[in-house]
Write a protein that holds these residues in place. Structure first.
Motif, PDB file in Angstrom:
ATOM      1  N   ARG A 104       0.832  -1.213   0.000  1.00 44.24           N
ATOM      2  CA  ARG A 104       0.000   0.000   0.000  1.00 44.24           C
ATOM      3  C   ARG A 104       0.860   1.254   0.000  1.00 44.24           C
ATOM      4  O   ARG A 104       0.567   2.218  -0.723  1.00 44.24           O
ATOM      5  CB  ARG A 104      -0.910   0.011   1.233  1.00 44.24           C
ATOM      6  CG  ARG A 104      -1.905   1.173   1.244  1.00 44.24           C
ATOM      7  CD  ARG A 104      -2.648   1.227   2.551  1.00 44.24           C
ATOM      8  NE  ARG A 104      -1.761   1.617   3.645  1.00 44.24           N
ATOM      9  CZ  ARG A 104      -2.047   1.468   4.938  1.00 44.24           C
ATOM     10  NH1 ARG A 104      -3.194   0.926   5.299  1.00 44.24           N
ATOM     11  NH2 ARG A 104      -1.184   1.859   5.857  1.00 44.24           N
ATOM     12  N   VAL A 105       1.922   1.229   0.781  1.00 42.46           N
ATOM     13  CA  VAL A 105       2.827   2.383   0.841  1.00 42.46           C
ATOM     14  C   VAL A 105       3.438   2.651  -0.531  1.00 42.46           C
ATOM     15  O   VAL A 105       3.573   3.811  -0.962  1.00 42.46           O
ATOM     16  CB  VAL A 105       3.935   2.157   1.889  1.00 42.46           C
ATOM     17  CG1 VAL A 105       5.017   3.228   1.787  1.00 42.46           C
ATOM     18  CG2 VAL A 105       3.337   2.146   3.287  1.00 42.46           C
ATOM     19  N   GLU A 106       3.802   1.585  -1.233  1.00 45.96           N
ATOM     20  CA  GLU A 106       4.383   1.748  -2.565  1.00 45.96           C
ATOM     21  C   GLU A 106       3.390   2.389  -3.529  1.00 45.96           C
ATOM     22  O   GLU A 106       3.750   3.263  -4.324  1.00 45.96           O
ATOM     23  CB  GLU A 106       4.840   0.385  -3.107  1.00 45.96           C
ATOM     24  CG  GLU A 106       6.070  -0.179  -2.430  1.00 45.96           C
ATOM     25  CD  GLU A 106       7.297   0.678  -2.659  1.00 45.96           C
ATOM     26  OE1 GLU A 106       7.473   1.191  -3.787  1.00 45.96           O
ATOM     27  OE2 GLU A 106       8.085   0.861  -1.719  1.00 45.96           O
ATOM     28  N   PHE A 107       2.144   1.954  -3.468  1.00 40.88           N
ATOM     29  CA  PHE A 107       1.128   2.499  -4.362  1.00 40.88           C
ATOM     30  C   PHE A 107       0.770   3.941  -3.992  1.00 40.88           C
ATOM     31  O   PHE A 107       0.387   4.730  -4.855  1.00 40.88           O
ATOM     32  CB  PHE A 107      -0.134   1.634  -4.339  1.00 40.88           C
ATOM     33  CG  PHE A 107      -0.030   0.383  -5.162  1.00 40.88           C
ATOM     34  CD1 PHE A 107      -0.056   0.447  -6.546  1.00 40.88           C
ATOM     35  CD2 PHE A 107       0.098  -0.858  -4.560  1.00 40.88           C
ATOM     36  CE1 PHE A 107       0.043  -0.706  -7.312  1.00 40.88           C
ATOM     37  CE2 PHE A 107       0.199  -2.018  -5.315  1.00 40.88           C
ATOM     38  CZ  PHE A 107       0.174  -1.950  -6.697  1.00 40.88           C
ATOM     39  N   GLU A 108       0.856   4.268  -2.719  1.00 38.37           N
ATOM     40  CA  GLU A 108       0.487   5.613  -2.273  1.00 38.37           C
ATOM     41  C   GLU A 108       1.576   6.657  -2.536  1.00 38.37           C
ATOM     42  O   GLU A 108       1.328   7.855  -2.403  1.00 38.37           O
ATOM     43  CB  GLU A 108       0.181   5.602  -0.768  1.00 38.37           C
ATOM     44  CG  GLU A 108      -1.162   4.980  -0.425  1.00 38.37           C
ATOM     45  CD  GLU A 108      -1.426   4.999   1.062  1.00 38.37           C
ATOM     46  OE1 GLU A 108      -0.446   5.070   1.838  1.00 38.37           O
ATOM     47  OE2 GLU A 108      -2.598   4.931   1.463  1.00 38.37           O
ATOM     48  N   THR A 109       2.763   6.189  -2.924  1.00 42.47           N
ATOM     49  CA  THR A 109       3.858   7.116  -3.190  1.00 42.47           C
ATOM     50  C   THR A 109       3.445   8.161  -4.218  1.00 42.47           C
ATOM     51  O   THR A 109       2.923   7.825  -5.280  1.00 42.47           O
ATOM     52  CB  THR A 109       5.086   6.336  -3.728  1.00 42.47           C
ATOM     53  OG1 THR A 109       5.473   5.363  -2.772  1.00 42.47           O
ATOM     54  CG2 THR A 109       6.252   7.283  -3.967  1.00 42.47           C
ATOM     55  N   ARG A 110       3.645   9.411  -3.894  1.00 42.66           N
ATOM     56  CA  ARG A 110       3.356  10.580  -4.745  1.00 42.66           C
ATOM     57  C   ARG A 110       1.866  10.910  -4.874  1.00 42.66           C
ATOM     58  O   ARG A 110       1.525  11.947  -5.460  1.00 42.66           O
ATOM     59  CB  ARG A 110       3.973  10.425  -6.140  1.00 42.66           C
ATOM     60  CG  ARG A 110       5.496  10.305  -6.119  1.00 42.66           C
ATOM     61  CD  ARG A 110       6.085  10.287  -7.520  1.00 42.66           C
ATOM     62  NE  ARG A 110       7.520  10.103  -7.453  1.00 42.66           N
ATOM     63  CZ  ARG A 110       8.101   8.903  -7.419  1.00 42.66           C
ATOM     64  NH1 ARG A 110       7.366   7.800  -7.466  1.00 42.66           N
ATOM     65  NH2 ARG A 110       9.410   8.795  -7.344  1.00 42.66           N
ATOM     66  N   LEU A 111       0.986  10.069  -4.358  1.00 45.37           N
ATOM     67  CA  LEU A 111      -0.436  10.425  -4.411  1.00 45.37           C
ATOM     68  C   LEU A 111      -0.722  11.636  -3.524  1.00 45.37           C
ATOM     69  O   LEU A 111      -1.676  12.379  -3.770  1.00 45.37           O
ATOM     70  CB  LEU A 111      -1.308   9.243  -3.972  1.00 45.37           C
ATOM     71  CG  LEU A 111      -1.420   8.067  -4.947  1.00 45.37           C
ATOM     72  CD1 LEU A 111      -2.430   7.050  -4.443  1.00 45.37           C
ATOM     73  CD2 LEU A 111      -1.804   8.533  -6.349  1.00 45.37           C
ATOM     74  N   SER A 112       0.106  11.830  -2.499  1.00 49.48           N
ATOM     75  CA  SER A 112      -0.069  13.003  -1.641  1.00 49.48           C
ATOM     76  C   SER A 112       0.151  14.300  -2.425  1.00 49.48           C
ATOM     77  O   SER A 112      -0.412  15.343  -2.089  1.00 49.48           O
ATOM     78  CB  SER A 112       0.900  12.940  -0.459  1.00 49.48           C
ATOM     79  OG  SER A 112       2.257  12.901  -0.908  1.00 49.48           O
ATOM     80  N   ILE A 113       0.965  14.220  -3.486  1.00 46.97           N
ATOM     81  CA  ILE A 113       1.183  15.400  -4.329  1.00 46.97           C
ATOM     82  C   ILE A 113      -0.118  15.774  -5.030  1.00 46.97           C
ATOM     83  O   ILE A 113      -0.507  16.950  -5.074  1.00 46.97           O
ATOM     84  CB  ILE A 113       2.296  15.132  -5.363  1.00 46.97           C
ATOM     85  CG1 ILE A 113       3.630  14.890  -4.656  1.00 46.97           C
ATOM     86  CG2 ILE A 113       2.416  16.302  -6.343  1.00 46.97           C
ATOM     87  CD1 ILE A 113       4.757  14.513  -5.594  1.00 46.97           C
ATOM     88  N   LEU A 114      -0.803  14.775  -5.572  1.00 46.40           N
ATOM     89  CA  LEU A 114      -2.086  15.034  -6.241  1.00 46.40           C
ATOM     90  C   LEU A 114      -3.108  15.569  -5.247  1.00 46.40           C
ATOM     91  O   LEU A 114      -3.878  16.483  -5.563  1.00 46.40           O
ATOM     92  CB  LEU A 114      -2.611  13.753  -6.897  1.00 46.40           C
ATOM     93  CG  LEU A 114      -1.789  13.168  -8.047  1.00 46.40           C
ATOM     94  CD1 LEU A 114      -2.478  11.945  -8.621  1.00 46.40           C
ATOM     95  CD2 LEU A 114      -1.553  14.213  -9.134  1.00 46.40           C
ATOM     96  N   ASN A 115      -3.121  14.987  -4.067  1.00 45.78           N
ATOM     97  CA  ASN A 115      -4.062  15.433  -3.046  1.00 45.78           C
ATOM     98  C   ASN A 115      -3.805  16.894  -2.668  1.00 45.78           C
ATOM     99  O   ASN A 115      -4.747  17.693  -2.538  1.00 45.78           O
ATOM    100  CB  ASN A 115      -3.944  14.534  -1.814  1.00 45.78           C
ATOM    101  CG  ASN A 115      -5.027  14.809  -0.792  1.00 45.78           C
ATOM    102  OD1 ASN A 115      -6.198  14.946  -1.113  1.00 45.78           O
ATOM    103  ND2 ASN A 115      -4.646  14.882   0.460  1.00 45.78           N
ATOM    104  N   THR A 116      -2.537  17.240  -2.511  1.00 45.59           N
ATOM    105  CA  THR A 116      -2.178  18.616  -2.156  1.00 45.59           C
ATOM    106  C   THR A 116      -2.536  19.589  -3.267  1.00 45.59           C
ATOM    107  O   THR A 116      -3.109  20.658  -3.014  1.00 45.59           O
ATOM    108  CB  THR A 116      -0.671  18.704  -1.856  1.00 45.59           C
ATOM    109  OG1 THR A 116      -0.349  17.828  -0.762  1.00 45.59           O
ATOM    110  CG2 THR A 116      -0.279  20.124  -1.476  1.00 45.59           C
ATOM    111  N   LEU A 117      -2.212  19.233  -4.506  1.00 48.79           N
ATOM    112  CA  LEU A 117      -2.517  20.107  -5.638  1.00 48.79           C
ATOM    113  C   LEU A 117      -4.020  20.270  -5.817  1.00 48.79           C
ATOM    114  O   LEU A 117      -4.514  21.372  -6.080  1.00 48.79           O
ATOM    115  CB  LEU A 117      -1.896  19.548  -6.923  1.00 48.79           C
ATOM    116  CG  LEU A 117      -0.372  19.587  -7.025  1.00 48.79           C
ATOM    117  CD1 LEU A 117       0.090  18.939  -8.318  1.00 48.79           C
ATOM    118  CD2 LEU A 117       0.137  21.013  -6.939  1.00 48.79           C
ATOM    119  N   GLY A 118      -4.749  19.170  -5.682  1.00 44.57           N
ATOM    120  CA  GLY A 118      -6.193  19.240  -5.854  1.00 44.57           C
ATOM    121  C   GLY A 118      -6.866  20.112  -4.816  1.00 44.57           C
ATOM    122  O   GLY A 118      -7.826  20.826  -5.119  1.00 44.57           O
TER     123      GLY A 118
END
Length: 204
Positions: A104-118
């Motif tokens: 899960r950690v591997e898949f979540e990598t960089r998704l926080s960037i999308l969340n922050t930008l959105g």
């Protein structure tokens, strides 16, 4: 730097930030899409094969899936579970839980960037609009009625900043929601495989 120059600089900075945010968002979406596609390719067929193998009690054969599907998350998980299946049900359960968290950690990598930008792109655009409105009122006070055309153009440019912010945020939020949904499905399937392996170990 006078007041008007400062405001105009702020407006320009907002548009530059939005351009950078757009490029970053596209890069993250493409990179994450490649990761998700590679790790879940042929998953429907593979999951059925893994479950059938485990239910037959042929846990040692689960290693073969990484040979056929070396990049698939479920093949990796099955191989890992088969490797530690002789350590007992309780130990295996803990190990599989840790493995699932790692995936899960591997898949979540960089998704926080999308969340922050959105979440923040509309506010950045709104900041640009605020700068533009301030600039419009400043020019109105300086030029008076003779500068009405200039003021209207300034306000239209200011509103464009909000539009750009929304144009960035909407697709980014949609992409983030899509990846989050895919991750939930992967987690659910890993949970199913965990239960299948534990049930097979219990039968033995």
């Amino acid at each position: 730097m006078n007041f008007e120059s400062f405001i105009e600089y702020g407006e320009s900075a907002v548009f530059v930030i939005m351009i950078i945010a757009s490029i970053l968002a596209i890069a993250v979406v493409v990179e994450r899409a490649i990761v998700f596609i590679k790790n879940t390719k042929d998953s429907k067929l593979l999951l059925t094969e893994i479950v059938d193998t485990v239910r037959k009690g042929e846990l040692s054969d689960a290693h073969k899936f990484t040979e056929t599907y070396p990049e698939n998350v479920y093949a990796r998980f099955a191989s890992f579970s088969a490797e530690h299946s002789k350590k007992g049900k309780e130990s295996l359960g803990e190990l599989m839980e840790g493995k699932a968290i790692g995936e899960r950690v591997e898949f979540e990598t960089r998704l926080s960037i999308l969340n922050t930008l959105g979440n923040n792109a509309p506010f950045i655009g709104l900041l640009g609009t605020v700068f533009g409105v301030i600039n419009a009122f400043y020019r109105l006070g300086t030029l008076g009625n003779t500068g009405a055309d200039v003021v209207m153009r300034t306000i239209s440019t200011a509103l464009l900043a909000t539009a750009v912010g929304l144009a960035v945020a909407i697709p980014v939020v949609m992409a983030n929601n899509y990846f989050t949904r895919k991750l939930k499905i992967i987690q659910a399937n890993l949970e199913i495989l965990s239960r299948e392996f534990l049930a097979s170990v219990s039968r033995k």
